[in-house]
Motif scaffolding. Structure first.
Motif, PDB file in Angstrom:
ATOM      1  N   VAL A 178       0.830  -1.202   0.000  1.00  0.00           N
ATOM      2  CA  VAL A 178       0.000   0.000   0.000  1.00  0.00           C
ATOM      3  C   VAL A 178       0.863   1.251   0.000  1.00  0.00           C
ATOM      4  CG1 VAL A 178      -1.672   1.314   1.354  1.00  0.00           C
ATOM      5  CG2 VAL A 178      -1.950  -1.150   1.098  1.00  0.00           C
ATOM      6  N   GLN A 179       1.965   1.195   0.731  1.00  0.00           N
ATOM      7  CA  GLN A 179       2.877   2.338   0.780  1.00  0.00           C
ATOM      8  C   GLN A 179       3.340   2.719  -0.624  1.00  0.00           C
ATOM      9  OE1 GLN A 179       3.773   4.226   3.366  1.00  0.00           O
ATOM     10  NE2 GLN A 179       2.383   3.016   4.634  1.00  0.00           N
ATOM     11  N   LEU A 180       3.412   1.723  -1.494  1.00  0.00           N
ATOM     12  CA  LEU A 180       3.923   1.988  -2.833  1.00  0.00           C
ATOM     13  C   LEU A 180       2.828   2.354  -3.819  1.00  0.00           C
ATOM     14  CD1 LEU A 180       6.545  -0.871  -3.093  1.00  0.00           C
ATOM     15  CD2 LEU A 180       6.940   1.551  -2.648  1.00  0.00           C
ATOM     16  N   VAL A 181       1.705   1.653  -3.739  1.00  0.00           N
ATOM     17  CA  VAL A 181       0.718   1.834  -4.803  1.00  0.00           C
ATOM     18  C   VAL A 181      -0.633   2.370  -4.337  1.00  0.00           C
ATOM     19  CG1 VAL A 181       1.774   0.062  -6.236  1.00  0.00           C
ATOM     20  CG2 VAL A 181      -0.024  -0.584  -4.629  1.00  0.00           C
ATOM     21  N   GLY A 182      -0.819   2.520  -3.034  1.00  0.00           N
ATOM     22  CA  GLY A 182      -2.123   2.982  -2.552  1.00  0.00           C
ATOM     23  C   GLY A 182      -3.065   1.803  -2.371  1.00  0.00           C
TER      24      GLY A 182
END
Lengths: 580, 460
Positions: A469-473
């Motif tokens: 999630v930190q990378l792509v939401g």
């Protein structure tokens, strides 16, 4: 003949060197004209090195030093409970009466009130053969605690006389045939563990009422736990919660090198708090030791020993005792300070090389035992650690973690998000679940360990998903994973978070914890079903009854209501599927 | 006592002088050293034995030679105290610096200060309104608390400290604080800034200043805060004043401590600071509080600059373990042009719980503060995410929180240097700002409060 008077040769802060005195190691001596209390900690030929428990300003070489022949001991007997002591068992209330609000020096005070009469009820009778540690009578010390009077560990014989009645603690209540007089008060050197018959493996949890602790990382009665955390992460609040709500019968709370105002808060608060297990004031089962950070450092070093000796004494009466030490880092620093004054070769970070063995000896005094009287008693030790900068690679944290079986890791990041208790569920661990599972199965629910595993697995999966999630939401994740995140959020916000200041939420029984965990799993189950039937995640998550379920824990009678709330939630979730 | 002069100096090293063959000298005794040119220096005994005495010289050992005469004055360091201290400016060793007369002593107080018996303390519970929203709402100050400002070089901590000193008051009360200001190794410029501000507002007449500047002897710094606190204790506990002690800069104090430790060849702890620094700092910070049976109080505002903005450095670290919270100043906010640049996330007031709520501030204070904090924390976190994936990847809730973080900084944190907001104004402002977030996301507020205070949901 030992010479019992010498003179001061050198003074360097709390460390005084005396000559002309033949003292034993750890013997208590009186230093200077003001007779300050000190303890011999090193002997070089004719010189005895003494750590002094009071401020040494103004003391000169040439002043006298007297030996007392005794090692540092505590007075044990009726009158300990509800007391608040400094590190060397001087009652702070007595000190206030003698010195006023500021602690001056050269005042000696007994740990127990020697005048007060107690109602002694003999339980042994004339002609009985008694051994050390055996109970010969009782005193109702407070509403909740019956103080058992024991034969001192080293005495034994046949009772020649024993009588019930009103006695003070120094009067003889029982005489043995060999002439030994037994009084209600006994003294015990603090640096020696008190004896017991044997140690058992722990098999009962210390129920604390804190969900993350009882449910995920349980501590056994007789176990040892370490709570390391940087400042502001809630060590003291956690320790105080444990002192308030844990189901130990007695609590010994050591404020070791901590803040004065915090101790005052405890002192103000405890007499008004009610023990959830007995309905009586908490103070009735509490002994407190307060050696704040600006009180003499040598007394700080002694304070943990004073505390654990008192804890062992009650354990020997067959009680489950919990001891909180806040903070063991300050204790270790006291050792470091004294060690450097002694010019000892330092180990890691300036701490003495014997740091880890001292820590081990201390924690090893925890345990569930068969007492000399044949009863079951335990001392559970919970030590707070204050690692510099929150970095637990430092010697005190590491020395502690090598010994304790439970690690409750406080996390500044969580504290910053106001997630309390700020105990990190990924880094914390408990090695007790195996030995405690049977208890949970028998007393709470037969599938308790399995539910626990499911909950902790969800948290682990969440941590992995969060990285993505930190990378792509979060919107980029598939629906089932988004649901997992939502369920994990529910665990965090509704289950792990607990408001220690809310009168209702502060304590959560294990039965209720189990019901809450089940409710979360039910939500997951039903949500999955509904989504398989075409419901949208958003609708499932936004059902009103789920919010109610989460909020209701602040209201009374939650355990009775939770069934109904879950039913309502199930129905509402099912409806979302039909709506589509 | 002995007033014999000894000429038996053997070694001189850094700030320390070693002498031998003295009569018994007390630990902590005050020493006067007469130099060959007739001038005098003062010192204190750090270690004493039959053979050797170690003296720490406050003014530094410059120009001392082995012929200097040393006199032991037979007493530990004492400060002459009286109400006459108010309105005076003294140097770091307690001598008048303002050209005024010597202080006429009512009594001479031992500057080490005895520990307050924890049993005799009274829990602090009086809310202090500082007029600074970030502090009043999120890290509420209580009378009798010790709350340091963790700052770093180049940040406006002095402005904040002064603003607090100017505005601090009890709610619905005219009782004012008197200020005891203690400067340790700060520059003359900083000192002038403090002094002129105190002068401008008339506070100087109600203040006592103890000043050790950057070019004053470093060792004297170890005494200065003890003098200031001794004065504060006297004024608070003998004359019922509410005293606000501001001391700056603790970092200089700790460096002096390290200097002495090194000169004594002590085993150093972390980063060369002595292992007893925790205890030493505690002996200062713990002199805050209220005691039973006395009307006055001591509230402490130590200021320290974190070397390299590092909060895990031993000085802020050990301080944080002793003080009851901290106010952290953020370089990032300062660079964004926000005053006061208080980062509420790592800031904390441990005594806040005891002084907020219906009876003292307002029933919604706790929950509003939690909600503001939580929303801001989440918003800040989202900024990091947005930097990577852009705003498009955010859902509605996250977008609102992201926007809220900006509003929080711009409207809530930001205020003028002389803007004095009451606690009601601060809390109302919070509610107004929270209208930017959908009510259903305000999970830390309960329905009752929302109906009572929310500008859009309020029930008439």
């Amino acid at each position: 003949m030992s010479k019992n008077e010498g003179v001061i040769y050198r003074i360097s802060g709390p460390v005084v060197t005396a000559t002309g005195i033949e003292a034993r190691m750890y013997e208590v001596v009186r230093v200077g004209n003001e007779k300050l209390m000190g303890e011999v900690i090193e002997i070089h030929g004719d010189q005895s090195v003494i750590q002094v428990y009071e401020d040494t300003s103004g003391i000169r070489p040439g002043e006298p030093v007297l030996s007392t022949g005794q090692t540092l001991s505590v007075q044990l007997g009726p009158g300990l409970l509800t007391q608040i002591y400094d590190g060397i068992q001087r009652p702070l209330q007595t000190l206030e009466e003698v010195m006023g609000v500021f602690i001056t020096r050269g005042v000696d005070a007994d740990g127990l009130d020697l005048e007060r009469k107690w109602d002694f009820v003999a339980t042994a009778s004339k002609g009985d053969d008694v051994l050390g540690g055996q109970v010969i009578g009782t005193v109702q010390e407070t509403d909740t605690i019956t103080h058992k009077i024991m034969v001192p560990p080293k005495a034994s014989g046949k009772i020649k006389s024993i009588k019930s009645g009103e006695f003070n603690v120094t009067e003889t209540v029982c005489t043995l045939e060999d002439g030994t007089e037994i009084k209600m008060m006994q003294e015990w050197p603090v640096r020696h563990p008190r004896p017991f018959s044997q140690k058992y493996a722990p098999d009962t949890p210390l129920v604390t009422g804190m969900r993350i602790l009882d449910f995920l990382f349980p501590l056994a009665k007789g176990g040892a736990a370490g709570i390391p955390g940087p400042f502001g992460s809630g060590k003291t609040v956690t320790q105080q919660s444990l002192a308030k709500y844990s189901d130990a019968q007695l609590v010994v709370y050591i404020g070791c090198g901590e803040r004065g105002n915090e101790m005052t808060e405890v002192l103000d608060e405890f007499p008004h708090l009610i023990d959830p297990n007995t309905g009586k004031p908490l103070m009735n089962r509490t002994v407190m030791i307060a050696n704040t950070s600006n009180m003499p450092v040598a007394a700080r070093e002694a304070s943990v020993y004073t505390g654990i000796t008192i804890a062992e004494y009650f354990r020997d009466q067959g009680y489950d005792v919990a001891l909180m030490a806040d903070s063991t880092s300050r204790w270790a620093e006291a050792m470091r300070e004294i060690s450097s004054r002694l010019e000892e070769m330092p180990g890691e970070e300036g701490y003495p090389a014997y740091l880890s063995s001292r820590l081990a000896e201390f924690y090893e005094r925890a345990g569930r035992v068969e007492t000399l009287n044949g009863e079951d008693g335990s001392v559970t030790v919970i030590g707070a650690v204050s690692p510099p900068g929150g970095d637990i690679s430092e010697p005190v944290s590491q020395g502690t973690l090598r010994i304790v079986k439970v690690f409750w890791g406080l996390d500044a990041g969580l504290a910053r998000q106001r997630h309390f208790p700020a105990i990190n569920w990924l880094s914390s661990y408990s090695l007790y679940p195996q030995s405690l599972n049977q208890w949970f199965r028998d007393n709470i629910a037969s599938d308790f360990p399995e539910v626990r595993t499911q909950i902790s697995a969800l948290l682990k999966v969440e941590a992995e998903l969060q990285e993505i999630v930190q990378l792509v939401g979060s919107d980029a994740l598939p629906m089932d994973q988004q649901l997992t995140l939502e369920v994990a959020r529910m665990i965090r916000e509704y289950f792990l978070q607990q408001n220690g200041f809310d009168p209702i939420d502060a304590y959560s029984g294990v039965q209720q914890q189990y019901a809450m965990a089940q409710a979360i799993l039910t939500f997951q189950e039903e949500a999955k079903k509904a989504m398989a039937a075409g419901a949208r995640l958003q609708d499932v998550v936004n059902v009103q009854s789920r919010t109610e379920l989460m909020r209701a824990r602040f209201a009374e009678g939650y355990l009775d209501k939770i069934g109904g709330l879950v039913e309502a939630m199930v129905a509402e979730i099912a409806a979302t599927a039909e709506a589509n | 006592m002995t007033s014999k002069e000894y000429k038996t100096i053997t070694d001189i090293k850094g700030p320390l002088v070693f002498l031998e063959k003295t009569e018994p000298v007390a630990y902590g005794e005050i020493v006067s050293i007469r130099l060959s040119d007739g001038s005098e220096k003062n010192g204190q005994v750090l270690d004493t034995s039959d053979d050797m005495v170690v003296v720490q010289v406050f003014e530094g050992t410059e120009a001392i030679d082995r012929k200097a005469g040393v006199k032991f004055l037979g007493d530990v360091f004492k400060l002459p105290v009286s109400k006459g201290l108010i309105g005076r400016i003294l140097d770091g060793a307690g001598r008048p610096r303002d050209g005024g007369p010597e202080i006429i002593a009512d009594e001479n107080a031992d500057i080490i200060g005895a520990a307050i018996n924890p049993y005799s303390r009274q829990s602090p519970h009086d809310f202090i309104q500082t007029g600074v929203s970030a502090i009043d709402c999120c890290t509420t100050l209580v009378r009798g608390q010790k709350l340091p400002i963790f700052s770093a070089s180049g940040l406006p901590h002095n402005d904040i400290a002064l603003q607090i000193a100017r505005q601090a008051k009890l709610r619905d009360s005219d009782e004012e604080f008197i200020v005891v200001f203690c400067a340790m190794g700060i520059t003359a410029e900083e000192y002038n800034f403090f002094r002129s501000d105190l002068e401008r507002t008339g506070a100087l007449e109600n203040a006592a200043l103890f000043v050790n500047l950057a070019d004053d002897p470093a060792v004297e710094r170890l005494i200065t805060p003890r003098l200031a606190l001794t004065a504060a204790e006297y004024l608070a506990f003998e004359h019922d004043y509410h005293v606000l002690v501001i001391y700056t800069d603790m970092t200089n104090y700790c460096d002096s401590l390290r200097q002495i430790g090194a000169a004594r060849e002590e085993v150093p702890g972390r980063r060369g600071y002595p292992g007893y620094m925790y205890t030493d700092l505690a002996m200062l910070y713990e002199r805050a509080g209220i005691v039973k049976g006395k009307k006055g109080s001591i509230t402490q505002f130590p200021i320290l600059t974190m070397p390299g903005d590092d909060i895990t450095h031993p000085i802020p670290d050990l301080s944080g373990y002793i003080t009851e919270g901290q106010i952290v100043i953020s370089r990032e906010l300062h660079q964004a042009g926000i005053y006061p640049p208080i980062n509420v996330l790592p800031s904390l007031s441990r005594l806040m719980g005891s002084c907020i709520g219906e009876k003292t501030t307002r029933d919604d204070h706790k929950k509003v503060s939690d909600q503001m904090y939580a929303a801001y924390a989440q918003g800040r976190e989202l900024r990091g995410l947005v930097a990577i994936v852009g705003e498009d990847a955010l859902n509605e809730r996250d977008l609102q929180l992201l926007k809220f973080a900006d509003i929080f900084e711009d409207k809530f944190l930001r205020q003028d240097r002389d803007e004095d907001r009451t606690i009601d104004e601060t809390l109302n402002l919070c509610w107004e700002l929270m209208t930017n977030i959908d009510t259903k996301y305000l999970v830390r507020l309960d329905q009752e409060l929302i109906e009572k205070y929310h500008p859009e949901e309020k029930k008439a």
